[in-house]
Write an enzyme that holds these catalytic residues in place. Structure first.
Site, PDB file in Angstrom:
ATOM      1  N   CYS A  66       3.129 -13.100  -0.112  1.00  0.00           N
ATOM      2  CA  CYS A  66       2.382 -14.212  -0.402  1.00  0.00           C
ATOM      3  C   CYS A  66       3.267 -15.184  -1.257  1.00  0.00           C
ATOM      4  CB  CYS A  66       1.094 -13.950  -1.583  1.00  0.00           C
ATOM      5  SG  CYS A  66      -0.122 -12.913  -0.856  1.00  0.00           S
ATOM      6  N   ALA A  79       0.954  -1.116   0.019  1.00  0.00           N
ATOM      7  CA  ALA A  79       0.154   0.006   0.071  1.00  0.00           C
ATOM      8  C   ALA A  79       0.621   1.333  -0.073  1.00  0.00           C
ATOM      9  CB  ALA A  79      -0.893  -0.065   1.234  1.00  0.00           C
TER      10      ALA A  79
END
Length: 476
Positions: free
Chosen positions: A44, A13
């Site tokens: 991830c 972000a």
């Protein structure tokens, strides 16, 4: 330059916001403070790095510090923001044992989340990990590598960021032959596959009676079957009491009073938003404990925004704030905040909790609201149907059974959520349902979707269409 845009947090972000703002307003001063070494990395991908499927840590870096600086962003690593003064519009920054004040015109808090391990005694033993940092992933892969095969220069362009002392301490150890995983969510399922790739005896402990609770019954059952077929021992409906050690290292896990000997452990029981920085500032938190924001990522304080894993977003089905920390959510919200700060107000968008995960060959996807209790709390009268259909035309090779569950509101026929499980490109089909949710589609409208058909890709009636047809019939 004046009116600086200050960003706290140098990952998805934060750097999406910084990059977008600088691109739209090149003259704007943009400063990013990151308390650690690592910036702009693919969180991830860590289980797949541990597995060995991703060769180098450097492969998971989206942007290097040099590339970030080339964009005109003032990136300051190893700089921790320890306080926010919203009245004075300053942040207090700590670096090299000293503190200084940095003024801001607009502030983005993108501090992410942290792994939860406190309820598990022994989680601080050597050989126990939470896969929530690049250093932890590097250390665990070093632990799984025989000492004579460990390459201290095998991190590629990420070598300068690695905690060498931590990694090399594990590289000197003999690899474990068994491992425990505490938690059967995304991390737990992915790490079961990673450990199995290293020929470990793997035990996965899950307190609920099913794996992957947000995915519903059918994906949980099919994922469990896949794990068992690959030799993973599942301990479902089983609560872990503690990790126990020998000479300070993991030697076993005690669950429901029984001890299982293991030599390594991963604790993956969840994460919590990092909001402590905002304590005492007056910033409002939501029911989830994450920062409450409006449609543009703005908090209740002027000039202060929040995005990513530390912030809530609006759920597309309920219209209410929710906290579902995922990679796309963080990147998309950060980009929107950056554009807003640059002068073009841009909504961060809604979320549906769309997610995918794989357990060896089994792919699972979910979106929206599947749990009937949750649906009722939101004011719906939920109805669900589950079907299993072929992924390709029956005469075309390579097909597999695909299980689809759809949930709808009995009164309106509106689609509320769905899940998919199967071995042949099943997970990506969930995007069709996510798109339908975003358009407030009814089950009847989903049934009439003009989805692509050709024997190598789908039967004439795609599994999603079959499920919609069955559920529409139930709704009457």
């Amino acid at each position: 330059m004046t009116d600086p845009f200050v960003v706290v947090g140098g990952d998805a972000a934060g750097l999406s916001a910084a990059s977008k703002c600088k691109r739209e307003d090149p003259d704007r001063e943009v400063v990013v403070f990151e308390r650690g070494e690592w910036v702009s990395y693919a969180h991830c991908g860590m289980p797949y790095y541990v597995k060995g499927e991703v060769e180098s840590l450097a492969d998971m870096l989206s942007l290097s510090p040099e590339q970030i600086s080339e964009r005109g962003i003032d990136l300051r690593r190893n700089h921790e923001v320890v306080a926010v003064n919203a009245e004075e519009q300053t942040v207090t920054v700590e670096a090299d044992g000293e503190q200084f004040e940095q003024a801001y015109d607009e502030l983005l808090v993108a501090t992410g989340a942290h792994a939860v391990s406190d309820p598990i005694d022994g989680a601080d033993l050597a050989g126990a990990f939470t896969i929530h940092s690049m250093d932890a992933a590097a250390a665990l892969r070093a632990f799984l590598t025989p000492p004579e095969e460990f390459d201290p220069d095998g991190f590629g362009g990420a070598g300068e960021f690695v905690d060498r002392e931590l990694v090399e301490a594990y590289a000197d150890r003999e690899p474990p032959e068994s491992a425990a995983i505490v938690g059967g969510g995304y991390v737990g399922v992915e790490m079961a596959e990673a450990f199995s790739a290293h020929d470990l005896d793997v035990h996965l402990f899950q307190r609920p009676e099913r794996l992957l609770p947000p995915f519903g019954e059918a994906p949980a059952e099919r994922a469990a079957e896949a794990l068992r077929n690959h030799g993973v021992t599942l301990h479902l409906d089983t609560e872990v009491d503690e990790l126990v050690g020998d000479d300070g290292a993991v030697a076993g896990v005690v669950a429901d009073g029984e001890r299982v000997p293991v030599e390594a452990a991963v604790v993956g029981i969840g994460i919590e938003p990092n909001t402590a920085l905002l304590d005492g500032t007056g910033v409002e938190l939501g029911v989830s404990g994450a920062v409450a924001v409006d449609d543009y990522g703005r908090t209740n304080l002027d000039g202060v925004h929040a995005a990513g894993d530390c912030a809530e977003m609006r759920h597309t089905v309920t219209g209410e704030p929710d906290w579902v920390p995922l990679g796309l959510t963080a990147n998309r919200a950060g980009r929107a905040v950056g554009q807003t700060v640059a002068g073009t107000p841009t909504p961060v968008g809604d979320i549906a909790g769309t997610a995918v995960v794989k357990a060896f060959e089994m792919e699972c996807g979910r979106t929206g609201i599947l749990d009937h209790d949750h649906a009722r709390e939101a004011g719906f009268d939920p109805v669900s149907e589950t079907v299993t259909a072929g992924s390709r035309s029956g005469y075309y090779p390579g097909g597999a059974e695909t299980t689809v569950t759809l949930t709808a509101d009995r009164k309106t026929g509106r689609l509320l959520g769905g899940s998919i499980a199967g071995e042949d490109r099943a997970a990506i089909r969930i995007d069709t349902l996510a798109t339908a949710l975003d358009g407030d589609a009814t089950v009847g409208e989903v049934e009439r979707l003009d989805l692509a058909y050709a024997p190598p890709f789908s039967p004439v009636w795609d599994p999603i269409l079959v499920a919609a047809k069955v559920l529409n019939g139930t709704l009457g």
